[in-house]
Motif scaffolding. Structure first.
Motif, short mmCIF file in Angstrom:
data_model
loop_
_atom_site.label_atom_id
_atom_site.label_comp_id
_atom_site.label_asym_id
_atom_site.label_seq_id
_atom_site.Cartn_x
_atom_site.Cartn_y
_atom_site.Cartn_z
N ARG A 25 5.12 7.95 -10.15
CA ARG A 25 5.99 8.93 -10.60
C ARG A 25 6.61 9.52 -9.09
NH1 ARG A 25 8.97 7.89 -14.09
NH2 ARG A 25 10.42 8.15 -12.50
N ASN A 26 6.23 9.72 -8.26
CA ASN A 26 6.58 10.26 -7.10
C ASN A 26 7.31 9.23 -6.28
OD1 ASN A 26 5.53 12.65 -7.51
ND2 ASN A 26 3.71 12.51 -6.35
N VAL A 27 6.81 8.09 -6.32
CA VAL A 27 7.56 7.15 -5.42
C VAL A 27 8.94 6.71 -6.13
CG1 VAL A 27 6.53 5.04 -6.19
CG2 VAL A 27 7.04 5.40 -3.86
N LEU A 28 8.94 6.78 -7.38
CA LEU A 28 10.21 6.20 -8.17
C LEU A 28 11.23 7.42 -7.86
CD1 LEU A 28 8.67 4.46 -11.33
CD2 LEU A 28 10.19 3.41 -9.71
N ASP A 29 10.53 8.68 -8.03
CA ASP A 29 11.78 9.92 -7.78
C ASP A 29 11.98 9.92 -6.56
OD1 ASP A 29 11.09 10.40 -10.68
OD2 ASP A 29 9.79 12.03 -10.06
N ALA A 30 11.27 9.24 -5.80
CA ALA A 30 11.75 9.59 -4.06
C ALA A 30 12.58 8.15 -3.87
CB ALA A 30 10.30 9.19 -3.27
N GLY A 31 12.96 7.40 -4.84
CA GLY A 31 14.14 6.46 -4.71
C GLY A 31 13.90 4.74 -4.61
N ALA A 32 12.58 4.57 -4.95
CA ALA A 32 12.06 3.39 -5.19
C ALA A 32 12.91 2.80 -6.43
CB ALA A 32 10.58 3.17 -5.25
N ASP A 33 12.92 1.54 -6.59
CA ASP A 33 13.46 0.73 -7.57
C ASP A 33 12.67 0.30 -8.66
OD1 ASP A 33 16.45 1.05 -6.52
OD2 ASP A 33 15.42 -0.29 -5.09
N TRP A 34 11.50 -0.54 -8.55
CA TRP A 34 10.73 -1.09 -9.09
C TRP A 34 9.16 -0.74 -8.86
CZ3 TRP A 34 11.90 -7.12 -8.88
CH2 TRP A 34 13.24 -7.42 -9.51
N VAL A 35 8.19 -1.22 -9.65
CA VAL A 35 6.89 -0.75 -9.09
C VAL A 35 6.28 -2.06 -9.41
CG1 VAL A 35 4.70 0.17 -10.18
CG2 VAL A 35 6.74 1.11 -10.79
N HIS A 36 5.74 -2.36 -7.87
CA HIS A 36 5.15 -3.77 -7.82
C HIS A 36 3.66 -3.70 -7.93
CE1 HIS A 36 4.88 -7.57 -5.90
NE2 HIS A 36 3.85 -7.46 -5.40
N PHE A 37 3.08 -4.52 -8.91
CA PHE A 37 1.77 -4.37 -9.69
C PHE A 37 0.97 -5.50 -9.13
CE2 PHE A 37 -1.27 -4.19 -12.81
CZ PHE A 37 -1.35 -2.64 -13.19
N ASP A 38 -0.06 -5.27 -8.18
CA ASP A 38 -0.51 -6.54 -7.57
C ASP A 38 -2.02 -6.83 -8.28
OD1 ASP A 38 0.98 -7.45 -5.44
OD2 ASP A 38 0.60 -5.64 -4.64
N VAL A 39 -2.12 -7.88 -9.01
CA VAL A 39 -3.28 -8.25 -9.77
C VAL A 39 -3.92 -9.40 -9.17
CG1 VAL A 39 -3.92 -9.07 -12.26
CG2 VAL A 39 -1.89 -7.75 -11.86
N MET A 40 -5.22 -9.03 -8.72
CA MET A 40 -6.14 -9.85 -8.19
C MET A 40 -7.51 -10.13 -8.77
SD MET A 40 -5.88 -8.57 -4.12
CE MET A 40 -4.21 -8.14 -3.65
N ASP A 41 -8.10 -11.13 -8.79
CA ASP A 41 -9.23 -11.69 -9.65
C ASP A 41 -10.47 -12.13 -8.94
OD1 ASP A 41 -8.43 -14.19 -8.44
OD2 ASP A 41 -8.23 -15.48 -10.45
N ASN A 42 -10.47 -12.03 -7.79
CA ASN A 42 -11.74 -12.51 -6.84
C ASN A 42 -11.89 -13.95 -7.13
OD1 ASN A 42 -13.56 -11.85 -5.04
ND2 ASN A 42 -15.10 -11.90 -6.70
N HIS A 43 -11.17 -14.75 -7.32
CA HIS A 43 -11.12 -16.24 -7.59
C HIS A 43 -10.04 -16.75 -6.80
CE1 HIS A 43 -11.89 -19.85 -9.86
NE2 HIS A 43 -10.80 -19.65 -10.18
N TYR A 44 -8.65 -16.59 -7.37
CA TYR A 44 -7.59 -17.01 -6.47
C TYR A 44 -7.27 -16.40 -5.36
CZ TYR A 44 -2.96 -18.11 -5.27
OH TYR A 44 -1.83 -18.88 -4.80
N VAL A 45 -7.80 -15.21 -5.14
CA VAL A 45 -7.78 -14.59 -4.03
C VAL A 45 -9.03 -13.63 -3.73
CG1 VAL A 45 -5.26 -13.91 -3.58
CG2 VAL A 45 -6.62 -12.54 -5.01
N PRO A 46 -9.43 -13.49 -2.51
CA PRO A 46 -10.87 -12.84 -2.33
C PRO A 46 -10.86 -11.18 -2.37
CG PRO A 46 -10.08 -13.25 -0.25
CD PRO A 46 -9.10 -13.96 -1.23
N ASN A 47 -10.28 -10.92 -3.70
CA ASN A 47 -10.28 -9.40 -3.78
C ASN A 47 -10.12 -9.04 -5.31
OD1 ASN A 47 -10.14 -6.61 -3.32
ND2 ASN A 47 -8.18 -6.74 -2.12
N LEU A 48 -10.31 -7.91 -5.77
CA LEU A 48 -10.16 -7.60 -7.19
C LEU A 48 -9.54 -6.10 -7.39
CD1 LEU A 48 -11.38 -8.42 -9.89
CD2 LEU A 48 -13.45 -6.95 -9.39
N THR A 49 -8.61 -6.18 -8.21
CA THR A 49 -7.56 -4.93 -8.40
C THR A 49 -7.74 -4.72 -9.92
OG1 THR A 49 -5.50 -6.19 -8.43
CG2 THR A 49 -6.35 -5.50 -6.39
N ILE A 50 -6.41 -4.61 -10.58
CA ILE A 50 -6.05 -3.97 -11.49
C ILE A 50 -5.66 -5.04 -12.60
CG2 ILE A 50 -6.13 -1.60 -10.82
CD1 ILE A 50 -3.33 -2.05 -10.40
N GLY A 51 -5.90 -4.59 -13.99
CA GLY A 51 -5.36 -5.61 -15.05
C GLY A 51 -4.36 -4.79 -16.12
#
Ligand code: DX5
Ligand code: ZN
Length: 222
Positions: A25-51
């Motif tokens: 909410r804060n970053v959008l109110d601060a003037g950002a246009d989009w939310v970039h949502f990074d999804v990692m699976d510990n398989h294609y990349v060596p890290n695990l994030t959010i679904g």
């Protein structure tokens, strides 16, 4: 695809996940246009994030703005559908993570969601020619995917320039996004090369005043 010439898309990977709704909410109110949502699976990349559940939670929290989902997962198709149900506006994936790229793109677009393809620093652009006209966005990685806070790989500028030519020749409304190591110095270089959509994680979320940071970034776009 968008009325705005230049899009700033903060990567929530660098946000405080314990306060994710508030951060977005804060970053959008601060003037950002989009939310970039990074999804990692510990398989294609060596890290695990959010679904998809986290995407849905942001919608339930009241985030109505554009959610740009960057899938760093293999396989692509089932989770892409789950993200559409969870409220994603655009889903991009890496071509080498799908056996049938054209099918994956159209499975997304058939549900009314926008689709993008993502190219790593060492991934050739040869798959792009046959599907460019079907895409809403091309994302050029300026770091190897998997982590925030890495340094910008300057070779990506040449790739951005190549894709800019392809998009211009196509005459279509396709955004050209760059992701990785974008800050006050590199955003100008990426825009000069032809990018119009800029992902920035640590350069935004590691600062105190998001509004000031975003307007500084915007002022460096040439
Ligand atoms: C990297 C992710 C990026 C990352 C960018 O795999 O796709 O979106 O969060 O982070 P910064 O801007 O810190 O390089
Ligand atoms: Zn990303």
């Amino acid at each position: 695809m968008s009325d705005q010439n230049y899009i700033i898309a903060p990567s929530i990977l660098a946000s405080d996940f314990a306060r994710l709704g508030e951060e977005v909410r804060n970053v959008l109110d601060a003037g950002a246009d989009w939310v970039h949502f990074d999804v990692m699976d510990n398989h294609y990349v060596p890290n695990l994030t959010i679904g998809p559940m986290v995407c849905e939670a942001l919608r339930k929290y009241g985030i109505k703005e554009f959610i740009d989902v960057h899938l760093m997962i293999d396989p692509v198709d089932d989770l892409a559908q789950n993200f559409i149900k969870a409220g994603a506006d655009l889903i991009s994936f890496h071509p080498e993570a799908s056996k049938h790229i054209h099918r994956s793109i159209h499975a997304i677009k058939d549900k009314g969601c926008k689709a993008g393809l993502v190219y790593n620093p060492a991934t050739p652009l040869n798959t792009l020619e046959s599907v460019l006209d079907d895409l809403d966005l091309v994302l050029i990685m300026s770091v190897n995917p998997g982590f925030g806070g890495q340094s910008f790989i300057h070779n990506s500028l040449e790739k951005i320039a190549q894709v800019r030519k392809m998009i211009d020749n196509s005459g279509r409304d396709i955004r050209l996004e760059v992701d990785g190591g974008i800050n006050n110095e590199t955003i100008g270089l990426a825009s000069e090369a032809g990018a119009d959509t800029f992902v920035a994680g640590s350069a935004i979320f590691n600062t105190e005043n998001y509004e000031q940071t975003i307007s500084e970034l915007r002022s460096k776009i040439v």
